[in-house]
Design a protein around this motif. Sequence first.
Motif, mmCIF file in Angstrom:
data_model
loop_
_atom_site.group_PDB
_atom_site.id
_atom_site.type_symbol
_atom_site.label_atom_id
_atom_site.label_comp_id
_atom_site.label_asym_id
_atom_site.label_seq_id
_atom_site.Cartn_x
_atom_site.Cartn_y
_atom_site.Cartn_z
ATOM 1 N N LEU A 1 0.827 -1.216 0.000
ATOM 2 C CA LEU A 1 0.000 0.000 0.000
ATOM 3 C C LEU A 1 0.855 1.258 0.000
ATOM 4 O O LEU A 1 1.986 1.262 0.515
ATOM 5 N N ARG A 2 0.303 2.331 -0.524
ATOM 6 C CA ARG A 2 0.944 3.634 -0.442
ATOM 7 C C ARG A 2 0.690 4.201 0.950
ATOM 8 O O ARG A 2 -0.449 4.167 1.438
ATOM 9 N N ILE B 1 -3.066 6.244 5.410
ATOM 10 C CA ILE B 1 -3.460 7.331 6.310
ATOM 11 C C ILE B 1 -4.891 7.783 6.025
ATOM 12 O O ILE B 1 -5.705 7.961 6.939
ATOM 13 N N GLU B 2 -5.214 7.938 4.761
ATOM 14 C CA GLU B 2 -6.550 8.401 4.392
ATOM 15 C C GLU B 2 -7.614 7.358 4.748
ATOM 16 O O GLU B 2 -8.660 7.694 5.320
ATOM 17 N N LEU B 3 -7.349 6.090 4.429
ATOM 18 C CA LEU B 3 -8.317 5.045 4.733
ATOM 19 C C LEU B 3 -8.434 4.786 6.234
ATOM 20 O O LEU B 3 -9.515 4.483 6.744
ATOM 21 N N ALA B 4 -7.328 4.926 6.957
ATOM 22 C CA ALA B 4 -7.357 4.729 8.407
ATOM 23 C C ALA B 4 -8.194 5.805 9.085
ATOM 24 O O ALA B 4 -8.934 5.529 10.050
ATOM 25 N N ALA B 5 -8.102 7.026 8.593
ATOM 26 C CA ALA B 5 -8.901 8.112 9.167
ATOM 27 C C ALA B 5 -10.385 7.825 8.982
ATOM 28 O O ALA B 5 -11.195 8.041 9.902
ATOM 29 N N ALA B 6 -10.739 7.328 7.811
ATOM 30 C CA ALA B 6 -12.146 7.022 7.550
ATOM 31 C C ALA B 6 -12.632 5.853 8.393
ATOM 32 O O ALA B 6 -13.802 5.795 8.787
ATOM 33 N N ALA C 1 -6.148 -3.537 8.321
ATOM 34 C CA ALA C 1 -7.224 -2.779 8.972
ATOM 35 C C ALA C 1 -7.912 -1.812 8.027
ATOM 36 O O ALA C 1 -9.102 -1.510 8.195
ATOM 37 N N VAL C 2 -7.197 -1.319 7.028
ATOM 38 C CA VAL C 2 -7.789 -0.342 6.110
ATOM 39 C C VAL C 2 -8.256 -0.998 4.815
ATOM 40 O O VAL C 2 -8.614 -0.304 3.864
ATOM 41 N N GLY D 1 -12.280 0.319 -0.174
ATOM 42 C CA GLY D 1 -10.880 0.259 0.222
ATOM 43 C C GLY D 1 -10.113 -0.779 -0.565
ATOM 44 O O GLY D 1 -8.981 -0.526 -1.012
ATOM 45 N N LEU D 2 -10.709 -1.943 -0.764
ATOM 46 C CA LEU D 2 -10.048 -2.985 -1.536
ATOM 47 C C LEU D 2 -9.864 -2.584 -2.993
ATOM 48 O O LEU D 2 -8.811 -2.838 -3.597
#
Length: 389
Positions: free
Chosen positions: A26-27, A32-37, A75-76, A82-83
């Motif tokens: 992952l980038r 970071i963006e997906l974890a925040a969501a 987790a993200v 997300g996938l």
Amino acid sequence: MTASVKTLDLQSLPKVSLHDHLDGGLRPATIIELAAAAGHKLPSTDPVALAEWFRESADSGSLVRYLETFDHTIAVMQTRDGLIRVAREFVEDLADDGVVYGEVRWAPEQHLTAGLTLDETVEAVQEGLEAGVASVEESGRHIQVGQLITAMRHADRGQEIAELAVRHRNSGAVGFDIAGAEEGFLPSRFKDAFTYLAEHNFPATVHAGEAAGLESIQDALVHGRAQRLGHGVRIAEDISVEYIAAEDADEAAVGSSGLDEDGLSAEDTVGVVTMGELASWVRDRGIALEICPSSNLQTGAIAGFGGGITDHPLDLLYQTGFRVTINTDNRLMSGVTLTDEFELLVEVFDYDLDDLLALSLNAAEAAFLPLEDREALADHLIEAYSGAR
């Protein structure tokens, strides 16, 4: 670098990637963006710092610690969107690295906490992969990818995941794998699943010879019916090299395996290579080794051979005729690309363009593709490398 490759742009050369984990590529900005969501707490919300955290954690020398980093990436990757995004970006990043054929391995059973079914996860990843291929094609390049559906060794879903893979064989799935903690979880744990795959003529690669040794490899071949070995680097434990004066060497015994202490031919010393039955079986039948040099160093897979990358037995394996392929394993954790790994081989083992082509052709031959597609892939590699001379 050697003179023949010093000025080449290795990134532009076409490559084949057989061992690359979706949840390990992952980038950082995407995490970071997906974890925040998702409300998931990360070690850092700065992309540069987060990337460094992954690399430092992976450099621990422990496979267990290495695997812990996946808690954050998995987790993200629990929602359809997300996938799709992760898979699309994964393909784009492969293409940027010069990969023209890639097999993307991942474990659907690890992506169900938000309510997706196994089939829905596979469909989402396939949608993302196809979107990535389309994006690459729009840029005037070409890439082909397939899914390696993976079952986790410590779980009890082998049969279910095998059936899932076969169910999606005409919609993106090209092979099956088992991954996770290798020590204590032999492939025989899933022998019925591997029998099911064989009965349905569906190929399998098996993680073996990384955290565990020859017993794991033997079991992967017998019960896993492995056509490739994920890592497989510890097959070198079944090989011995005795260095003697060249004038004392029995030419018939040495054959084409004359090595000096640096792995290179020499007039005054010769390495007499002796292979055990298991090593001979793997080599003589062309069972591909999916070797990941940087990852092998980080996880301690080559600790028994020495403490540095110069001690990696891949050169011994390559020179003695094993079907060695070069891979990244987890690009985020190791902080590498396939181009980086090629450059490493040039620096450490003095490989030239012919060596890189040979390794790439090994990967093309071992790809889970129809014969005609493998031949076309090999022709493309040969043409491109010839044009680079």
